[in-house]
Design a protein around this motif. Structure first.
Motif, short mmCIF file in Angstrom:
data_model
loop_
_atom_site.label_atom_id
_atom_site.label_comp_id
_atom_site.label_asym_id
_atom_site.label_seq_id
_atom_site.Cartn_x
_atom_site.Cartn_y
_atom_site.Cartn_z
N UNK A 132 0.82 -1.21 0.00
CA UNK A 132 0.00 0.00 0.00
C UNK A 132 0.85 1.26 0.00
N UNK A 133 1.97 1.21 0.70
CA UNK A 133 2.86 2.37 0.72
C UNK A 133 3.45 2.62 -0.66
N UNK A 134 3.83 1.55 -1.35
CA UNK A 134 4.39 1.70 -2.69
C UNK A 134 3.31 2.18 -3.66
N UNK A 135 2.11 1.60 -3.58
CA UNK A 135 1.03 1.96 -4.49
C UNK A 135 0.45 3.34 -4.18
N UNK A 136 0.34 3.64 -2.89
CA UNK A 136 -0.30 4.90 -2.48
C UNK A 136 0.68 5.83 -1.78
N UNK A 137 1.97 5.60 -1.95
CA UNK A 137 2.98 6.33 -1.21
C UNK A 137 2.92 7.84 -1.37
N UNK A 138 2.72 8.32 -2.58
CA UNK A 138 2.69 9.76 -2.80
C UNK A 138 1.52 10.39 -2.07
#
Length: 160
Positions: A132-138
């Motif tokens: 989730x951090x990689x996908x929604x990190x920004x």
């Protein structure tokens, strides 16, 4: 002989109905969206048979795995298979759930089963968080920056 021809007649009518439903696309629709039921039914059946005291607690492991996977596949059927790009840790979580159910309901289970369930559950949770951090990190970074800005603005200035 009359009973036999009655059965054959019903069989022919049933076959015709299946052919018509197949031709208009109903059967394809049902199989395309409801195929995870093939996994869900045995998973739930394992649970029912255990709670009816028909089978030992060991069947809860595949029951938990199959049920978890079926729910993930239903989600993917509804929202699209691109969802597996962030749901993949659920495959690890399914094993953790099955092992945890086994530990929870079998009084004679080894402590190693609980440890394995917890390790796999923690690994799955960490993998979900990283995914989730990689996908929604920004978006997470933007929300943290907004929260920090609001906190700085709303803080009362100290007089020196």
């Amino acid at each position: 002989m009359a009973r036999n021809s009655y059965s054959i007649g019903l069989l022919l009518i049933g076959l015709a109905v299946v052919l018509i439903l197949g031709k208009i696309g109903v059967i394809h629709f049902v199989f395309a969206f409801l195929w995870p039921v093939v996994l869900l039914i045995p998973g739930l059946l394992f649970h029912v048979l255990y709670f009816n005291r028909s089978l030992p607690a060991g069947v809860l492991v595949p029951g938990g795995i199959l049920t978890t996977y079926a729910l993930m596949f239903f989600y993917c059927n509804i929202f699209g298979w691109h969802a597996t790009s962030y749901l993949w840790p659920g495959f690890i979580l399914g094993v953790a759930i099955g092992l945890y159910e086994f530990h929870l309901f079998d009084r004679n289970s080894d402590r190693g089963v609980w440890i394995a369930a917890m390790v796999l559950g923690i690994v799955a949770t960490i993998c979900f968080a990283i995914t989730l951090l990689v996908k929604l990190g920004i978006y997470v970074i933007a929300l943290l920056l907004i929260a920090a800005g609001v906190l700085i603005i709303s803080r009362k200035p100290r007089s020196w």
